[in-house]
Write an enzyme that holds these catalytic residues in place. Structure first.
Site, PDB file in Angstrom:
ATOM      1  N   GLY A  14       0.845  -1.230   0.043  1.00 35.64           N
ATOM      2  CA  GLY A  14       0.034  -0.117  -0.052  1.00 35.64           C
ATOM      3  C   GLY A  14       0.891   1.229  -0.121  1.00 35.64           C
ATOM      4  O   GLY A  14       1.714   1.395  -0.837  1.00 35.64           O
ATOM      5  N   ILE A  15       0.374   2.360   0.819  1.00 36.61           N
ATOM      6  CA  ILE A  15       0.784   3.693   0.670  1.00 36.61           C
ATOM      7  C   ILE A  15       2.225   3.674   1.392  1.00 36.61           C
ATOM      8  O   ILE A  15       3.400   4.150   0.921  1.00 36.61           O
ATOM      9  CB  ILE A  15       0.205   4.664   1.583  1.00 36.61           C
ATOM     10  CG1 ILE A  15      -1.521   4.591   1.138  1.00 36.61           C
ATOM     11  CG2 ILE A  15       0.509   6.050   1.814  1.00 36.61           C
ATOM     12  CD1 ILE A  15      -2.484   5.292   2.392  1.00 36.61           C
ATOM     13  N   SER A 140      -6.469   9.612   9.599  1.00 35.17           N
ATOM     14  CA  SER A 140      -7.509   9.572   8.364  1.00 35.17           C
ATOM     15  C   SER A 140      -8.285  10.909   8.743  1.00 35.17           C
ATOM     16  O   SER A 140      -8.606  11.157   9.819  1.00 35.17           O
ATOM     17  CB  SER A 140      -7.779   8.315   8.643  1.00 35.17           C
ATOM     18  OG  SER A 140      -9.057   8.435   7.598  1.00 35.17           O
ATOM     19  N   TYR A 166     -12.508   2.644  14.100  1.00 30.73           N
ATOM     20  CA  TYR A 166     -11.557   3.201  13.149  1.00 30.73           C
ATOM     21  C   TYR A 166     -11.454   4.804  13.248  1.00 30.73           C
ATOM     22  O   TYR A 166     -10.249   5.306  13.620  1.00 30.73           O
ATOM     23  CB  TYR A 166     -11.810   2.919  11.536  1.00 30.73           C
ATOM     24  CG  TYR A 166     -10.846   3.350  10.519  1.00 30.73           C
ATOM     25  CD1 TYR A 166      -9.403   2.690  10.680  1.00 30.73           C
ATOM     26  CD2 TYR A 166     -11.155   4.528   9.833  1.00 30.73           C
ATOM     27  CE1 TYR A 166      -8.556   3.344   9.940  1.00 30.73           C
ATOM     28  CE2 TYR A 166      -9.799   4.875   8.853  1.00 30.73           C
ATOM     29  CZ  TYR A 166      -8.838   4.444   8.926  1.00 30.73           C
ATOM     30  OH  TYR A 166      -7.957   4.713   8.034  1.00 30.73           O
TER      31      TYR A 166
HETATM   32  N1  LIG Z   1      -6.124   3.858   1.849  1.00 29.21           N
HETATM   33  C1  LIG Z   1      -7.059   4.824   2.062  1.00 29.21           C
HETATM   34  O1  LIG Z   1      -7.643   5.260   1.598  1.00 29.21           O
HETATM   35  C2  LIG Z   1      -6.549   5.521   3.549  1.00 29.21           C
HETATM   36  C3  LIG Z   1      -7.152   6.652   3.978  1.00 29.21           C
HETATM   37  C4  LIG Z   1      -7.069   7.265   5.130  1.00 29.21           C
HETATM   38  C5  LIG Z   1      -6.033   6.743   5.795  1.00 29.21           C
HETATM   39  N2  LIG Z   1      -5.126   5.738   5.504  1.00 29.21           N
HETATM   40  C6  LIG Z   1      -4.381   5.048   6.217  1.00 29.21           C
HETATM   41  O2  LIG Z   1      -3.055   5.006   5.650  1.00 29.21           O
HETATM   42  C7  LIG Z   1      -2.124   4.000   6.290  1.00 29.21           C
HETATM   43  C8  LIG Z   1      -1.685   2.845   5.148  1.00 29.21           C
HETATM   44  O3  LIG Z   1      -2.853   2.179   4.664  1.00 29.21           O
HETATM   45  P1  LIG Z   1      -2.888   1.650   3.124  1.00 29.21           P
HETATM   46  O4  LIG Z   1      -3.955   1.963   2.402  1.00 29.21           O
HETATM   47  O5  LIG Z   1      -1.636   1.497   2.608  1.00 29.21           O
HETATM   48  O6  LIG Z   1      -3.411  -0.001   3.783  1.00 29.21           O
HETATM   49  P2  LIG Z   1      -2.727  -1.425   3.497  1.00 29.21           P
HETATM   50  O7  LIG Z   1      -2.392  -1.417   1.943  1.00 29.21           O
HETATM   51  O8  LIG Z   1      -3.618  -2.444   3.950  1.00 29.21           O
HETATM   52  O9  LIG Z   1      -1.347  -1.412   4.105  1.00 29.21           O
HETATM   53  C9  LIG Z   1      -1.457  -1.297   5.351  1.00 29.21           C
HETATM   54  C10 LIG Z   1       0.068  -1.949   6.030  1.00 29.21           C
HETATM   55  O10 LIG Z   1       0.046  -2.195   7.368  1.00 29.21           O
HETATM   56  C11 LIG Z   1       0.413  -3.560   7.349  1.00 29.21           C
HETATM   57  N3  LIG Z   1      -0.358  -4.334   8.604  1.00 29.21           N
HETATM   58  C12 LIG Z   1      -1.626  -4.520   8.639  1.00 29.21           C
HETATM   59  N4  LIG Z   1      -1.718  -5.339   9.740  1.00 29.21           N
HETATM   60  C13 LIG Z   1      -0.757  -5.335  10.662  1.00 29.21           C
HETATM   61  C14 LIG Z   1      -0.321  -5.847  11.703  1.00 29.21           C
HETATM   62  N5  LIG Z   1      -1.166  -6.443  12.477  1.00 29.21           N
HETATM   63  N6  LIG Z   1       1.011  -5.521  12.247  1.00 29.21           N
HETATM   64  C15 LIG Z   1       2.076  -5.085  11.313  1.00 29.21           C
HETATM   65  N7  LIG Z   1       1.663  -4.751  10.276  1.00 29.21           N
HETATM   66  C16 LIG Z   1       0.277  -4.662   9.614  1.00 29.21           C
HETATM   67  C17 LIG Z   1       0.152  -4.284   6.152  1.00 29.21           C
HETATM   68  O11 LIG Z   1       0.782  -5.478   6.186  1.00 29.21           O
HETATM   69  P3  LIG Z   1       0.314  -6.653   4.931  1.00 29.21           P
HETATM   70  O12 LIG Z   1      -0.635  -5.961   4.256  1.00 29.21           O
HETATM   71  O13 LIG Z   1       1.553  -6.413   3.986  1.00 29.21           O
HETATM   72  O14 LIG Z   1      -0.076  -7.589   5.456  1.00 29.21           O
HETATM   73  C18 LIG Z   1       0.324  -3.245   5.318  1.00 29.21           C
HETATM   74  O15 LIG Z   1       1.929  -3.017   5.050  1.00 29.21           O
HETATM   75  C19 LIG Z   1      -3.015   3.232   7.328  1.00 29.21           C
HETATM   76  O16 LIG Z   1      -2.712   3.780   8.828  1.00 29.21           O
HETATM   77  C20 LIG Z   1      -4.406   3.612   6.909  1.00 29.21           C
HETATM   78  O17 LIG Z   1      -5.371   3.794   8.105  1.00 29.21           O
HETATM   79  C21 LIG Z   1      -5.787   4.864   4.396  1.00 29.21           C
END
Ligand SMILES: NC(=O)c1ccc[n+]([C@@H]2O[C@H](COP(=O)([O-])OP(=O)(O)OC[C@H]3O[C@@H](n4cnc5c(N)ncnc54)[C@H](OP(=O)(O)O)[C@@H]3O)[C@@H](O)[C@H]2O)c1
Length: 292
Positions: A14-15, A140, A166
């Site tokens: 992801g990000i 977020s 969340y």
């Molecule tokens: N995407 C959006 O629209 C959005 C909007 C607002 C805020 N955010 C925030 O942005 C951040 C990144 O999100 P993203 O969209 O990139 O999500 P993502 O693609 O699901 O990536 C999340 C990351 O956190 C890791 N992770 C998940 N559970 C974990 C655990 N139990 N222990 C250690 N690592 C763990 C994942 O590992 P694996 O996937 O490799 O297992 C992945 O590397 C988050 O804090 C999210 O709340 C996202």
């Protein structure tokens, strides 16, 4: 450009992975993190081969375990005398059933709040060695959709919904960011700044890991074509990690590289302190006395 040592949690996908790639391309030393050795190692190899930067390292820890976070922090401290940037990016939204971790904490609060809180505390020892260190907490805009707060039931034992968990975990992350900024200034450690951010709505694996009911799953799918690419979602974190513009800025919340006012609906200094003390209490068995 001066090179930094940067650690990004949740950079196995992801990000976080996009953030790591851009920072690696700039020539920084980048430490990648994933929940397992395999995921972290795979991301590390991919970033090395795609960017040509060989100064990419990895660590792993399951953030559902406070003990595992501490083990990982100890490993980092043994290997790196100094850390310039800590990006607390790992985070997720879970399903309709309330689930708890090995420590007995609700999963959303464990991953989105207690993990970055504990990690920031444990890594202060190496952040303090940087001439100008930065902690960046990925929050977020959903923090403003946090439902009604009940500070007597912070982990929602009674009224759990995944959206409330969340939103509130991200709201509290903004509050602990502000509180840490004040504490660091008071302790004479103003060379460590700490800010939070909203990355935008980004097309990643976010929201795909658990069933949220037909309507929410449908709405999440519907929003995907309008979401940003992960590379764009990484922009504000990269800006906060590297830009001279924010050298002395601390305790702020950013969106699209600009200081933005977080929701003030439930904010009071007293509530901020309640959440700070609560995080301290939850993580206490794993904290170390920090002496500068
Ligand atoms: N995407 C959006 O629209 C959005 C909007 C607002 C805020 N955010 C925030 O942005 C951040 C990144 O999100 P993203 O969209 O990139 O999500 P993502 O693609 O699901 O990536 C999340 C990351 O956190 C890791 N992770 C998940 N559970 C974990 C655990 N139990 N222990 C250690 N690592 C763990 C994942 O590992 P694996 O996937 O490799 O297992 C992945 O590397 C988050 O804090 C999210 O709340 C996202």
């Amino acid at each position: 450009m001066e090179r930094k040592i940067i650690f990004i949690t949740g950079s196995s996908g992801g990000i976080g992975k996009e953030t790591a790639k851009t920072l690696a391309k700039q020539g920084n030393t980048v430490i990648v993190h994933g929940p397992t050795k395999e995921l972290a190692e795979t991301a590390c190899k991919e970033i090395k081969s795609e960017t040509g930067n060989q100064k990419i390292d990895y660590v792993y820890a399951d953030f559902f375990s406070l003990a595992d976070i501490k083990r990982m922090a100890n490993e980092l401290k043994k290997k790196y005398e100094r850390l310039d940037v800590l990006i607390n990016n790992a985070g997720a939204m879970f399903g309709t059933e309330r689930e708890t971790t090995i420590d007995g904490n609700e999963k959303t609060f464990a991953l989105n709040l207690f993990a970055p809180f504990l990690l920031s505390q444990l890594l202060l020892e190496v952040l303090v060695k940087s001439p100008a260190a930065r902690i960046i907490n990925v929050s977020s805009s959903a923090h403003s959709l946090s439902g009604i707060l009940n500070l007597n039931d912070i982990q929602l034992e009674n009224n759990y919904t995944f959206g409330t968990a969340y939103g509130q975990s991200k709201l509290y992350l903004i509050w602990v960011t502000q509180h840490l900024a004040t504490e660091l200034k008071e302790k004479g450690l103003a060379h460590i700044t700490v800010n939070s951010l909203h990355p935008g709505m980004v097309k990643t694996a976010f929201g795909q890991n658990a069933k949220k009911g037909f309507l929410i799953d449908f709405l999440l799918k519907l929003s995907r074509p309008f979401s940003r690419k992960p590379k764009q979602g990484a922009e504000t974190a990269i800006y906060l990690a590297t830009s001279k513009d924010v050298e002395n800025v601390t305790g702020k919340y950013f969106s699209d590289k600009k200081i933005t006012n977080p929701s003030e609906k439930f904010y009071t200094k007293k509530n901020e302190k309640i959440i700070w003390d609560y995080c301290m209490q939850i993580t206490k068995p794993y904290l170390e006395k920090f002496t500068n």
